[in-house]
Design an enzyme around this catalytic site. Structure first.
Site, PDB file in Angstrom:
ATOM      1  N   THR A 116       0.828  -1.212   0.000  1.00 12.91           N
ATOM      2  CA  THR A 116       0.000   0.000   0.000  1.00 12.91           C
ATOM      3  C   THR A 116       0.861   1.261   0.000  1.00 12.91           C
ATOM      4  OG1 THR A 116      -0.130   0.059   2.425  1.00 12.91           O
ATOM      5  CG2 THR A 116      -1.893  -1.104   1.282  1.00 12.91           C
ATOM      6  N   GLY A 117       2.148   1.117   0.290  1.00 11.31           N
ATOM      7  CA  GLY A 117       3.049   2.274   0.347  1.00 11.31           C
ATOM      8  C   GLY A 117       3.628   2.593  -1.015  1.00 11.31           C
ATOM      9  N   TYR A 169      -8.696  -7.068  10.223  1.00 12.16           N
ATOM     10  CA  TYR A 169      -7.797  -6.020  10.751  1.00 12.16           C
ATOM     11  C   TYR A 169      -7.895  -5.980  12.273  1.00 12.16           C
ATOM     12  CZ  TYR A 169      -5.847  -1.211  11.078  1.00 12.16           C
ATOM     13  OH  TYR A 169      -5.098  -0.085  11.370  1.00 12.16           O
ATOM     14  N   LYS A 175      -4.919  -7.217  14.757  1.00  7.94           N
ATOM     15  CA  LYS A 175      -4.226  -6.232  15.613  1.00  7.94           C
ATOM     16  C   LYS A 175      -4.361  -6.660  17.083  1.00  7.94           C
ATOM     17  CE  LYS A 175      -2.778  -2.834  12.793  1.00  7.94           C
ATOM     18  NZ  LYS A 175      -1.344  -2.494  12.610  1.00  7.94           N
ATOM     19  N   THR A 217      -5.352   9.215  11.881  1.00  2.23           N
ATOM     20  CA  THR A 217      -4.286  10.184  11.641  1.00  2.23           C
ATOM     21  C   THR A 217      -4.281  10.566  10.168  1.00  2.23           C
ATOM     22  OG1 THR A 217      -3.041   9.169  13.431  1.00  2.23           O
ATOM     23  CG2 THR A 217      -1.798  10.562  11.922  1.00  2.23           C
ATOM     24  N   ARG A 223      -9.576   6.165   2.819  1.00  2.00           N
ATOM     25  CA  ARG A 223      -9.903   6.670   4.151  1.00  2.00           C
ATOM     26  C   ARG A 223     -10.505   8.079   4.037  1.00  2.00           C
ATOM     27  NH1 ARG A 223      -4.666   5.180   7.639  1.00  2.00           N
ATOM     28  NH2 ARG A 223      -3.706   4.644   5.651  1.00  2.00           N
TER      29      ARG A 223
HETATM   30  P1  NAD Z   1       0.092   2.869   4.968  1.00  2.00           P
HETATM   31  O1  NAD Z   1      -0.696   1.902   4.160  1.00  2.00           O
HETATM   32  O2  NAD Z   1       0.491   4.147   4.331  1.00  2.00           O
HETATM   33  O3  NAD Z   1       1.412   2.200   5.521  1.00  2.00           O
HETATM   34  C1  NAD Z   1       1.580   0.826   5.755  1.00  2.00           C
HETATM   35  C2  NAD Z   1       2.863   0.369   5.074  1.00  2.00           C
HETATM   36  O4  NAD Z   1       3.094  -1.001   5.385  1.00  2.00           O
HETATM   37  C3  NAD Z   1       2.787   0.470   3.545  1.00  2.00           C
HETATM   38  O5  NAD Z   1       3.907   1.144   3.044  1.00  2.00           O
HETATM   39  C4  NAD Z   1       2.752  -0.991   3.097  1.00  2.00           C
HETATM   40  O6  NAD Z   1       3.307  -1.175   1.819  1.00  2.00           O
HETATM   41  C5  NAD Z   1       3.536  -1.662   4.210  1.00  2.00           C
HETATM   42  N1  NAD Z   1       3.256  -3.092   4.374  1.00  2.00           N
HETATM   43  C6  NAD Z   1       2.049  -3.695   4.530  1.00  2.00           C
HETATM   44  N2  NAD Z   1       2.209  -5.029   4.669  1.00  2.00           N
HETATM   45  C7  NAD Z   1       3.552  -5.263   4.620  1.00  2.00           C
HETATM   46  C8  NAD Z   1       4.356  -6.422   4.729  1.00  2.00           C
HETATM   47  N3  NAD Z   1       3.837  -7.645   4.907  1.00  2.00           N
HETATM   48  N4  NAD Z   1       5.696  -6.290   4.643  1.00  2.00           N
HETATM   49  C9  NAD Z   1       6.270  -5.072   4.464  1.00  2.00           C
HETATM   50  N5  NAD Z   1       5.563  -3.947   4.350  1.00  2.00           N
HETATM   51  C10 NAD Z   1       4.227  -4.027   4.435  1.00  2.00           C
HETATM   52  O7  NAD Z   1      -0.767   3.133   6.286  1.00  2.00           O
HETATM   53  P2  NAD Z   1      -0.464   4.026   7.569  1.00  2.00           P
HETATM   54  O8  NAD Z   1      -1.638   4.847   7.807  1.00  2.00           O
HETATM   55  O9  NAD Z   1       0.871   4.673   7.459  1.00  2.00           O
HETATM   56  O10 NAD Z   1      -0.413   2.927   8.710  1.00  2.00           O
HETATM   57  C11 NAD Z   1       0.781   2.544   9.356  1.00  2.00           C
HETATM   58  C12 NAD Z   1       0.451   1.684  10.571  1.00  2.00           C
HETATM   59  O11 NAD Z   1      -0.289   2.432  11.520  1.00  2.00           O
HETATM   60  C13 NAD Z   1      -0.377   0.437  10.254  1.00  2.00           C
HETATM   61  O12 NAD Z   1       0.074  -0.630  11.056  1.00  2.00           O
HETATM   62  C14 NAD Z   1      -1.765   0.848  10.663  1.00  2.00           C
HETATM   63  O13 NAD Z   1      -2.539  -0.264  11.043  1.00  2.00           O
HETATM   64  C15 NAD Z   1      -1.480   1.751  11.837  1.00  2.00           C
HETATM   65  N6  NAD Z   1      -2.587   2.715  12.055  1.00  2.00           N
HETATM   66  C16 NAD Z   1      -2.709   3.809  11.261  1.00  2.00           C
HETATM   67  C17 NAD Z   1      -3.761   4.688  11.484  1.00  2.00           C
HETATM   68  C18 NAD Z   1      -3.927   5.942  10.670  1.00  2.00           C
HETATM   69  O14 NAD Z   1      -4.914   6.646  10.875  1.00  2.00           O
HETATM   70  N7  NAD Z   1      -3.040   6.300   9.782  1.00  2.00           N
HETATM   71  C19 NAD Z   1      -4.688   4.427  12.493  1.00  2.00           C
HETATM   72  C20 NAD Z   1      -4.544   3.281  13.256  1.00  2.00           C
HETATM   73  C21 NAD Z   1      -3.473   2.438  13.049  1.00  2.00           C
HETATM   74  N1  UDP Z   2     -16.380   7.521   5.529  1.00  2.00           N
HETATM   75  C1  UDP Z   2     -17.243   8.226   4.710  1.00  2.00           C
HETATM   76  N2  UDP Z   2     -16.906   8.374   3.385  1.00  2.00           N
HETATM   77  C2  UDP Z   2     -15.745   7.863   2.858  1.00  2.00           C
HETATM   78  C3  UDP Z   2     -14.872   7.162   3.704  1.00  2.00           C
HETATM   79  C4  UDP Z   2     -15.228   6.997   5.044  1.00  2.00           C
HETATM   80  O1  UDP Z   2     -18.276   8.710   5.150  1.00  2.00           O
HETATM   81  O2  UDP Z   2     -15.514   8.054   1.660  1.00  2.00           O
HETATM   82  C5  UDP Z   2     -16.732   7.353   6.964  1.00  2.00           C
HETATM   83  C6  UDP Z   2     -16.679   5.921   7.429  1.00  2.00           C
HETATM   84  O3  UDP Z   2     -17.929   5.285   7.237  1.00  2.00           O
HETATM   85  C7  UDP Z   2     -16.316   6.071   8.883  1.00  2.00           C
HETATM   86  C8  UDP Z   2     -15.479   7.344   8.944  1.00  2.00           C
HETATM   87  O4  UDP Z   2     -15.761   8.045   7.728  1.00  2.00           O
HETATM   88  O5  UDP Z   2     -17.475   6.263   9.656  1.00  2.00           O
HETATM   89  C9  UDP Z   2     -13.983   7.101   9.031  1.00  2.00           C
HETATM   90  O6  UDP Z   2     -13.638   6.213   8.005  1.00  2.00           O
HETATM   91  P1  UDP Z   2     -12.151   5.812   7.625  1.00  2.00           P
HETATM   92  O7  UDP Z   2     -12.248   4.982   6.386  1.00  2.00           O
HETATM   93  O8  UDP Z   2     -11.275   6.998   7.543  1.00  2.00           O
HETATM   94  O9  UDP Z   2     -11.590   4.885   8.799  1.00  2.00           O
HETATM   95  P2  UDP Z   2     -12.172   4.275  10.157  1.00  2.00           P
HETATM   96  O10 UDP Z   2     -12.048   5.344  11.170  1.00  2.00           O
HETATM   97  O11 UDP Z   2     -13.587   3.821   9.964  1.00  2.00           O
HETATM   98  O12 UDP Z   2     -11.250   3.131  10.406  1.00  2.00           O
END
Ligand code: NAD
Ligand code: UDP
Length: 313
Positions: free
Chosen positions: A35-36, A150, A154, A180, A190
């Site tokens: 996803t990166g 997920y 987790k 975030t 998202r």
């Molecule tokens: P993101 O998708 O940008 O980053 C995740 C990265 O992990 C990607 O670069 C992807 O390619 C890499 N990846 C996935 N599976 C892999 C594997 N098996 N081996 C190597 N690389 C792998 O998402 P993000 O928002 O930066 O999330 C980072 C972490 O933070 C995740 O663990 C996510 O669950 C956690 N998190 C993020 C949020 C948020 O709001 N951003 C909220 C809660 C938790």
């Molecule tokens: N959501 C929305 N429209 C979109 C994407 C998300 O209304 O295009 C809503 C979703 O149903 C949730 C909230 O926004 O209630 C946050 O969604 P997100 O996908 O960012 O992550 P979540 O916090 O649910 O993990």
């Protein structure tokens, strides 16, 4: 120090690499780019303090790879089933990296006496019955629903880290990250990036349900500081909620983005709320404040303005 960041080419991971390098460390980013994107770390290409390896976090490390800290951030993170980068589209990869991946990385850290941090999520609270959510709340989570790949992986990841700490003396901690946002967010469906894209393209804001569900949005630089504080100041075996406690409805988020972009986009209400979509979410960050001396500084409006400028470029 030598520090490894899994998910280093992701949204949070790349910002974490930047900050660790700025703080004087040598960083190895590991990512399989599921996803990166390499674009997220292109600016680090010539840095003597950064190295990148394209690899799956399930793979064992070379025996001679030494390091002091390991941040495990690798995992898909979006619940949007219509997007190919979401965890719903990548269910097996998601379950594996948070379970088998967390297990093997805990072992790698333990072998070297390195500190370990697991990036967990507010999703461990599911559709919460306690509000705001404290670390002591055990959650309301479906084991089989569409978000379970997920949420439950987790949760199991947290169990793995806690067991390595309890039984093997791993120096490990867990952060539960709440929503975030910021520059380099992947186009993975998202809400914040979907709404900003809609606003800038004049397409309707796709609000799911009636938009009364709530979230609390943390700007990326605040989050990265919290993650580093948890590694450096946090205690082994502890869990820390990290997020911004200002809570907004999804409808008010759409309205705010509309206002800040002067967009002509209409707000559209798409169907019902997706199955198991949490109806409210807000972190209680009292523990992080007290134990890590951390709290977010950037308001939603300030952070959105930065993301909008970045997305417009
Ligand atoms: P993101 O998708 O940008 O980053 C995740 C990265 O992990 C990607 O670069 C992807 O390619 C890499 N990846 C996935 N599976 C892999 C594997 N098996 N081996 C190597 N690389 C792998 O998402 P993000 O928002 O930066 O999330 C980072 C972490 O933070 C995740 O663990 C996510 O669950 C956690 N998190 C993020 C949020 C948020 O709001 N951003 C909220 C809660 C938790
Ligand atoms: N959501 C929305 N429209 C979109 C994407 C998300 O209304 O295009 C809503 C979703 O149903 C949730 C909230 O926004 O209630 C946050 O969604 P997100 O996908 O960012 O992550 P979540 O916090 O649910 O993990």
């Amino acid at each position: 120090m030598k520090i490894i960041v899994t998910g280093g080419a992701g949204f949070l991971g790349s910002h974490l690499c930047d900050k660790l390098i700025e703080n004087g460390h040598q960083v190895l980013g590991i990512d399989n780019l599921i996803t990166g994107s390499l674009d997220n770390i292109a600016h680090l290409q010539n840095s003597p303090d950064f190295e990148f390896v394209e690899a799956n976090s399930l793979d064992p490390f070379p025996e001679d790879l030494d390091f002091d800290q390991l941040y495990h951030l690798a995992s898909p993170a979006s619940p949007n089933k219509n997007n190919p980068k979401s965890y719903m589209s990548l269910p097996f990869e998601t379950m594996q990296v948070n379970s088998i991946g967390t297990w093997s990385l805990s072992e790698e850290a333990l072998k070297r006496g390195a500190k370990f941090l697991f990036a967990s999520t507010s999703e461990v609270y599911g559709d919460p019955l306690e509000h705001p959510q404290k670390e002591t709340y055990n959650g309301n989570v479906s084991t089989t629903g569409p978000r379970s790949v997920y949420d439950e992986s987790k949760r199991f990841g947290e169990t793995i880290v806690s067991s390595f700490v309890r039984h093997s003396k791993l120096d490990g901690r867990i952060v539960r990250i709440f929503n975030t946002y910021g520059p380099r967010m992947p186009d993975d469906g998202r809400v914040v990036i979907e709404f900003v894209k809609a606003a800038l393209s004049g397409k309707p804001f796709p609000v799911f349900g009636d938009g009364t569900q709530t979230r609390s949005f943390c700007y990326v630089s605040d989050m990265v500081e919290g993650i580093i504080a948890a590694m450096e100041k946090g205690s082994s075996g502890q869990i820390y909620n990290l997020g911004n406690p200002d809570e907004f409805t999804i409808l008010s988020l759409a309205q705010k983005i509309k206002e800040l972009t002067n967009s002509t986009s209409e707000i559209s209400f798409a169907d019902r709320l997706p199955q198991d979509d949490p109806k409210k979410r807000c972190p209680d960050i009292a523990k992080a404040k007290e134990k890590l001396g951390w709290e977010p500084k950037i308001s939603l409006e300030e952070g959105l303005k930065k993301l909008i400028v970045y997305t417009r470029l």
